[in-house]
Design a protein around this motif. Structure first.
Motif, PDB file in Angstrom:
ATOM      1  N   UNK A   1       9.498   6.960 -11.667  1.00 47.49           N
ATOM      2  CA  UNK A   1       9.311   6.013 -10.648  1.00 47.49           C
ATOM      3  C   UNK A   1       8.834   4.458 -11.201  1.00 47.49           C
ATOM      4  N   UNK A   2       9.775   3.679 -10.578  1.00 50.56           N
ATOM      5  CA  UNK A   2       9.446   2.309 -11.039  1.00 50.56           C
ATOM      6  C   UNK A   2       9.002   1.367  -9.844  1.00 50.56           C
ATOM      7  N   UNK A   3       8.716   0.194 -10.046  1.00 44.75           N
ATOM      8  CA  UNK A   3       8.432  -0.701  -8.948  1.00 44.75           C
ATOM      9  C   UNK A   3       7.014  -0.817  -8.427  1.00 44.75           C
ATOM     10  N   UNK A   4       7.061  -1.408  -7.510  1.00 45.81           N
ATOM     11  CA  UNK A   4       5.452  -1.692  -6.821  1.00 45.81           C
ATOM     12  C   UNK A   4       5.290  -0.429  -6.121  1.00 45.81           C
ATOM     13  N   UNK A   5       3.951  -0.028  -6.798  1.00 39.76           N
ATOM     14  CA  UNK A   5       3.496   1.247  -6.134  1.00 39.76           C
ATOM     15  C   UNK A   5       2.132   1.252  -5.377  1.00 39.76           C
ATOM     16  N   UNK A   6       1.676   0.137  -5.173  1.00 39.59           N
ATOM     17  CA  UNK A   6       0.369  -0.107  -4.434  1.00 39.59           C
ATOM     18  C   UNK A   6       0.431   0.572  -3.016  1.00 39.59           C
ATOM     19  N   UNK A   7       1.504   0.383  -2.344  1.00 42.05           N
ATOM     20  CA  UNK A   7       1.699   1.033  -0.878  1.00 42.05           C
ATOM     21  C   UNK A   7       1.540   2.605  -1.119  1.00 42.05           C
ATOM     22  N   UNK A   8       2.403   2.982  -2.163  1.00 44.59           N
ATOM     23  CA  UNK A   8       2.482   4.440  -2.245  1.00 44.59           C
ATOM     24  C   UNK A   8       1.058   5.046  -2.554  1.00 44.59           C
ATOM     25  N   UNK A   9       0.291   4.488  -3.525  1.00 48.18           N
ATOM     26  CA  UNK A   9      -0.903   4.774  -4.136  1.00 48.18           C
ATOM     27  C   UNK A   9      -1.874   4.803  -2.686  1.00 48.18           C
ATOM     28  N   UNK A  10      -1.879   3.644  -2.211  1.00 47.32           N
ATOM     29  CA  UNK A  10      -2.765   3.636  -0.774  1.00 47.32           C
ATOM     30  C   UNK A  10      -2.377   4.881   0.117  1.00 47.32           C
ATOM     31  N   UNK A  11      -1.168   5.064   0.433  1.00 44.82           N
ATOM     32  CA  UNK A  11      -0.696   6.278   1.315  1.00 44.82           C
ATOM     33  C   UNK A  11      -1.331   7.636   0.621  1.00 44.82           C
ATOM     34  N   UNK A  12      -1.183   7.798  -0.593  1.00 46.13           N
ATOM     35  CA  UNK A  12      -1.833   9.021  -1.253  1.00 46.13           C
ATOM     36  C   UNK A  12      -3.358   9.148  -0.948  1.00 46.13           C
ATOM     37  N   UNK A  13      -4.154   7.998  -1.097  1.00 42.49           N
ATOM     38  CA  UNK A  13      -5.716   7.882  -0.840  1.00 42.49           C
ATOM     39  C   UNK A  13      -5.737   8.411   0.590  1.00 42.49           C
ATOM     40  N   UNK A  14      -4.897   7.665   1.529  1.00 41.74           N
ATOM     41  CA  UNK A  14      -5.358   8.048   2.948  1.00 41.74           C
ATOM     42  C   UNK A  14      -5.098   9.221   3.374  1.00 41.74           C
ATOM     43  N   UNK A  15      -4.222  10.059   2.882  1.00 41.54           N
ATOM     44  CA  UNK A  15      -3.704  11.248   3.298  1.00 41.54           C
ATOM     45  C   UNK A  15      -4.221  12.600   2.536  1.00 41.54           C
ATOM     46  N   UNK A  16      -4.738  12.268   1.227  1.00 38.82           N
ATOM     47  CA  UNK A  16      -5.086  13.463   0.444  1.00 38.82           C
ATOM     48  C   UNK A  16      -6.475  12.874  -0.034  1.00 38.82           C
ATOM     49  N   UNK A  17      -7.546  13.721   0.604  1.00 40.82           N
ATOM     50  CA  UNK A  17      -8.888  13.204   0.112  1.00 40.82           C
ATOM     51  C   UNK A  17      -9.327  13.558  -1.223  1.00 40.82           C
ATOM     52  N   UNK A  18      -9.025  14.955  -1.872  1.00 45.96           N
ATOM     53  CA  UNK A  18      -9.439  15.097  -3.221  1.00 45.96           C
ATOM     54  C   UNK A  18      -8.875  13.862  -4.280  1.00 45.96           C
ATOM     55  N   UNK A  19      -8.048  13.199  -3.763  1.00 46.28           N
ATOM     56  CA  UNK A  19      -7.361  12.189  -4.745  1.00 46.28           C
ATOM     57  C   UNK A  19      -8.061  10.866  -4.700  1.00 46.28           C
ATOM     58  N   UNK A  20      -8.683  10.504  -3.667  1.00 46.53           N
ATOM     59  CA  UNK A  20      -9.415   9.382  -3.450  1.00 46.53           C
ATOM     60  C   UNK A  20     -10.353   8.742  -4.455  1.00 46.53           C
ATOM     61  N   UNK A  21     -10.033   7.528  -4.947  1.00 44.19           N
ATOM     62  CA  UNK A  21     -10.981   6.666  -5.863  1.00 44.19           C
ATOM     63  C   UNK A  21     -12.352   6.338  -5.193  1.00 44.19           C
ATOM     64  N   UNK A  22     -12.993   5.531  -5.756  1.00 43.83           N
ATOM     65  CA  UNK A  22     -14.051   4.783  -4.956  1.00 43.83           C
ATOM     66  C   UNK A  22     -13.577   3.855  -3.857  1.00 43.83           C
ATOM     67  N   UNK A  23     -14.388   4.085  -2.668  1.00 40.45           N
ATOM     68  CA  UNK A  23     -14.075   3.059  -1.578  1.00 40.45           C
ATOM     69  C   UNK A  23     -14.722   1.801  -1.935  1.00 40.45           C
ATOM     70  N   UNK A  24     -13.855   0.622  -1.559  1.00 41.69           N
ATOM     71  CA  UNK A  24     -14.325  -0.725  -1.539  1.00 41.69           C
ATOM     72  C   UNK A  24     -15.376  -1.047  -0.543  1.00 41.69           C
ATOM     73  N   UNK A  25     -16.532  -1.224  -0.863  1.00 41.28           N
ATOM     74  CA  UNK A  25     -17.774  -1.628   0.018  1.00 41.28           C
ATOM     75  C   UNK A  25     -17.528  -2.832   0.628  1.00 41.28           C
ATOM     76  N   UNK A  26     -16.767  -3.611   0.259  1.00 44.34           N
ATOM     77  CA  UNK A  26     -16.664  -4.943   0.870  1.00 44.34           C
ATOM     78  C   UNK A  26     -15.366  -5.008   1.893  1.00 44.34           C
ATOM     79  N   UNK A  27     -14.937  -3.817   2.058  1.00 41.37           N
ATOM     80  CA  UNK A  27     -13.771  -3.757   3.075  1.00 41.37           C
ATOM     81  C   UNK A  27     -14.144  -3.832   4.449  1.00 41.37           C
ATOM     82  N   UNK A  28     -13.488  -4.469   5.272  1.00 38.42           N
ATOM     83  CA  UNK A  28     -13.873  -4.517   6.742  1.00 38.42           C
ATOM     84  C   UNK A  28     -12.353  -4.190   7.550  1.00 38.42           C
TER      85      UNK A  28
END
Length: 207
Positions: A1-28
């Protein structure tokens, strides 16, 4: 896989809880949803690490998947009408089909039995995997008049009451076309679905 992976990573974090990193505490809620997570970077993932990730994915239960992760932010970031465009998307010389009707659950709607996806006009198999090309018919005029190619209100289905909602007959249709477990024939994970107990009823979930 090549290219811009940010959106794919975010999709994985949103759907699969065991794979989530730390939550951004500054997020609104007013920020783009991708800012919700602080992704971790791992240098040089080993084969054993990738195998462990594969096995963890295979063990995921139904209740460990978030089927409608964007429900709470939809009122702040509603889907633009163009989201329901159905056809081909083009980036430079790459053309790919886009079928929102096949993933209506991601829009908080009852999943229907979709029509067959667009057929490619030509497929060429090269001597290596990266030379395999699938070509779709694309006309710039279609995208320029995208509002004439969006799903009708009927094809968008109705809002769900439960994330797993689907129309009658969908599960039977899905049973005929699915591949439940896909493994690399060279680097198998060792996961044996026959040795696992069924953890949820297929009538209530889609894998």
């Amino acid at each position: 896989m090549v290219g811009y992976m940010t959106l794919l990573e975010a999709w994985i974090y949103e759907h699969f809880r065991p794979f989530r990193p730390h939550q951004n505490m500054k997020y609104t809620i007013q920020l783009p949803h991708v800012h919700r997570w602080t992704p971790h970077r791992e240098a040089g993932s080993t084969v054993s690490h990738l195998q462990a990730l594969r096995e963890e994915l295979d063990r995921l239960a139904f209740d460990e998947v978030t089927w409608d992760p964007y429900r709470d932010c939809c009122q702040h970031h509603p889907c633009h009408e163009i989201t329901f465009y159905s056809g081909c998307l083009k980036c430079l010389d790459v053309v790919e089909p886009y079928h929102p009707e096949r993933v209506l659950r991601q829009f908080g709607r009852v999943q229907t039995i979709p029509l067959a996806p667009l057929d490619p006009v030509r497929a060429v198999k090269g001597v290596t995997v990266d030379r395999y090309k699938v070509m779709y018919q694309y006309l710039d005029q279609i995208w320029e008049s995208w509002d004439n190619h969006v799903l009708s209100a009927r094809k968008r289905s109705t809002l769900v009451k439960c994330p797993a909602n689907c129309v009658d007959g969908y599960i039977q249709w899905y049973e005929n076309i699915k591949q439940l477990y896909i493994q690399n024939p060279t680097h198998r994970s060792g996961f044996d679905p026959r040795a696992q107990d069924s953890r949820f009823d297929m009538q209530d979930a889609e894998v």
